[in-house]
Design a protein around this motif. Structure first.
Motif, PDB file in Angstrom:
ATOM      1  N   UNK A   1      30.759   6.355  16.571  1.00  0.00           N
ATOM      2  CA  UNK A   1      31.189   5.146  15.886  1.00  0.00           C
ATOM      3  C   UNK A   1      32.432   5.459  15.056  1.00  0.00           C
ATOM      4  N   UNK A   2      33.446   4.620  15.180  1.00  0.00           N
ATOM      5  CA  UNK A   2      34.710   4.851  14.467  1.00  0.00           C
ATOM      6  C   UNK A   2      34.742   4.053  13.168  1.00  0.00           C
ATOM      7  N   UNK A   3      34.349   2.799  13.233  1.00  0.00           N
ATOM      8  CA  UNK A   3      34.374   1.984  12.032  1.00  0.00           C
ATOM      9  C   UNK A   3      34.126   0.526  12.351  1.00  0.00           C
ATOM     10  N   UNK A   4      34.071  -0.277  11.297  1.00  0.00           N
ATOM     11  CA  UNK A   4      33.841  -1.698  11.477  1.00  0.00           C
ATOM     12  C   UNK A   4      34.496  -2.470  10.344  1.00  0.00           C
ATOM     13  N   UNK A   5      34.725  -3.735  10.592  1.00  0.00           N
ATOM     14  CA  UNK A   5      35.178  -4.594   9.505  1.00  0.00           C
ATOM     15  C   UNK A   5      34.587  -5.977   9.690  1.00  0.00           C
ATOM     16  N   UNK A   6      34.543  -6.697   8.611  1.00  0.00           N
ATOM     17  CA  UNK A   6      34.080  -8.074   8.617  1.00  0.00           C
ATOM     18  C   UNK A   6      35.262  -8.918   8.169  1.00  0.00           C
ATOM     19  N   UNK A   7      35.372 -10.115   8.700  1.00  0.00           N
ATOM     20  CA  UNK A   7      36.530 -10.939   8.340  1.00  0.00           C
ATOM     21  C   UNK A   7      36.518 -11.329   6.867  1.00  0.00           C
ATOM     22  N   UNK A   8      35.426 -11.034   6.184  1.00  0.00           N
ATOM     23  CA  UNK A   8      35.409 -11.237   4.733  1.00  0.00           C
ATOM     24  C   UNK A   8      36.222 -10.167   4.024  1.00  0.00           C
ATOM     25  N   UNK A   9      36.566  -9.111   4.779  1.00  0.00           N
ATOM     26  CA  UNK A   9      37.345  -8.020   4.215  1.00  0.00           C
ATOM     27  C   UNK A   9      36.569  -6.735   4.053  1.00  0.00           C
ATOM     28  N   UNK A  10      35.282  -6.794   4.240  1.00  0.00           N
ATOM     29  CA  UNK A  10      34.443  -5.601   4.115  1.00  0.00           C
ATOM     30  C   UNK A  10      34.717  -4.634   5.260  1.00  0.00           C
ATOM     31  N   UNK A  11      34.911  -3.360   4.948  1.00  0.00           N
ATOM     32  CA  UNK A  11      35.123  -2.354   5.991  1.00  0.00           C
ATOM     33  C   UNK A  11      34.257  -1.130   5.725  1.00  0.00           C
ATOM     34  N   UNK A  12      33.913  -0.435   6.796  1.00  0.00           N
ATOM     35  CA  UNK A  12      33.225   0.852   6.725  1.00  0.00           C
ATOM     36  C   UNK A  12      33.796   1.721   7.828  1.00  0.00           C
ATOM     37  N   UNK A  13      33.999   2.983   7.515  1.00  0.00           N
ATOM     38  CA  UNK A  13      34.566   3.892   8.497  1.00  0.00           C
ATOM     39  C   UNK A  13      33.702   5.139   8.633  1.00  0.00           C
ATOM     40  N   UNK A  14      33.814   5.776   9.806  1.00  0.00           N
ATOM     41  CA  UNK A  14      33.196   7.073  10.002  1.00  0.00           C
ATOM     42  C   UNK A  14      33.841   8.048   9.008  1.00  0.00           C
ATOM     43  N   UNK A  15      33.041   8.702   8.176  1.00  0.00           N
ATOM     44  CA  UNK A  15      33.630   9.606   7.169  1.00  0.00           C
ATOM     45  C   UNK A  15      34.556  10.658   7.773  1.00  0.00           C
ATOM     46  N   UNK A  16      34.274  11.098   8.996  1.00  0.00           N
ATOM     47  CA  UNK A  16      35.091  12.149   9.605  1.00  0.00           C
ATOM     48  C   UNK A  16      36.435  11.628  10.104  1.00  0.00           C
ATOM     49  N   UNK A  17      36.582  10.311  10.215  1.00  0.00           N
ATOM     50  CA  UNK A  17      37.832   9.730  10.733  1.00  0.00           C
ATOM     51  C   UNK A  17      38.534   8.853   9.703  1.00  0.00           C
ATOM     52  N   UNK A  18      37.892   8.635   8.583  1.00  0.00           N
ATOM     53  CA  UNK A  18      38.343   7.641   7.616  1.00  0.00           C
ATOM     54  C   UNK A  18      39.802   7.779   7.217  1.00  0.00           C
ATOM     55  N   UNK A  19      40.266   9.010   7.057  1.00  0.00           N
ATOM     56  CA  UNK A  19      41.637   9.217   6.574  1.00  0.00           C
ATOM     57  C   UNK A  19      42.684   8.820   7.609  1.00  0.00           C
TER      58      UNK A  19
END
Lengths: 118, 111
Positions: free
Chosen positions: A47-65
């Motif tokens: 999993x790389x990451x996700x976002x919601x159109x509300x603006x909420x995002x979460x990323x894989x800690x190993x790829x976040x940067x």
């Protein structure tokens, strides 16, 4: 029926930025979580990451940067940018959406192969 | 090294029952639901079981899921040749601002 389709260059050079777009049809991109997931050859899903159109995002800690995600609601598209790529980023990249009644990845694109080469 | 641990392979003969385990920790399976995906080569993964034990419409009742503590299992009864695929478990992990984690995948072979 919701359908997702990934698009982008199939071959990019080492140290460049990988850019992919996922076009959504059969439903609005508003609401829900939109995800990017990849699978290197011979390996498992990541999993790389996700976002919601509300603006909420979460990323894989190993790829976040190296990861940025964005959305173009006028085109019903969302995008992935992954910077400073190496051969380790060679993979089939999928976009996916969570389900109406669950957080599982209920809808998937067919996947697009991205090869990183010098 | 995947956060969720699955056996790399499993096998069975047609008609048999097989189970695939998925082991995690308190920050993922212990606190959140587990989803299972079936992945056939060249196709997109498909959700087989969501929220621990719920089958989406169209998934045969031969497939079932369970969860206990920090582990989960996928059971396939009446094994069929078309069940030969890779199976992945996934769960939300509450650590590090939250992120999805997958198991390493289990290759199921129907002998």
């Amino acid at each position: 029926q919701v359908q997702l389709q990934e698009s982008g260059p199939g071959l990019i050079k080492t140290s460049a930025t990988l850019s992919l777009t996922c076009t959504v049809s059969g439903g609005s991109i508003s609401s829900y979580f939109w995800n990017w997931i990849r699978q290197p050859a011979g390996k498992g899903l990541e999993w790389i990451g996700r976002f919601h159109t509300s603006g909420s995002t979460n990323y894989n800690p190993s790829l976040k940067s190296r990861v940025t995600m964005s959305v173009d609601t006028s085109k019903n598209q969302f995008s992935l940018k992954l910077t400073s790529v190496t051969a380790a980023d060679t993979a089939v990249y999928y976009c996916a959406r969570d389900g109406t009644y669950s957080s599982s990845f209920a809808y998937w694109g067919q996947g697009t192969l991205v090869t990183v080469s010098s | 090294q995947s956060v969720l641990t699955q056996p790399p392979s499993a096998s069975g003969t047609p008609g048999q029952r097989v189970t695939i385990s998925c082991s995690g920790s308190s920050s993922n399976i212990g606190s959140n639901t587990v989803h299972w995906y079936q992945h056939l080569p060249g196709t997109a993964p498909k959700v087989l079981i969501y929220s621990n034990n719920v089958r989406p419409s169209g998934v045969p009742d031969r497939f079932s899921g369970s969860k206990s503590g920090t582990s989960a299992s996928l059971a396939i009864s009446g094994l069929q040749s078309e069940d030969e695929a890779d199976y992945y478990c996934a769960s939300w992990d509450d650590s590090l601002n939250g992120h999805w984690v997958f198991g390493g995948g289990t290759k199921l072979t129907v002998l």
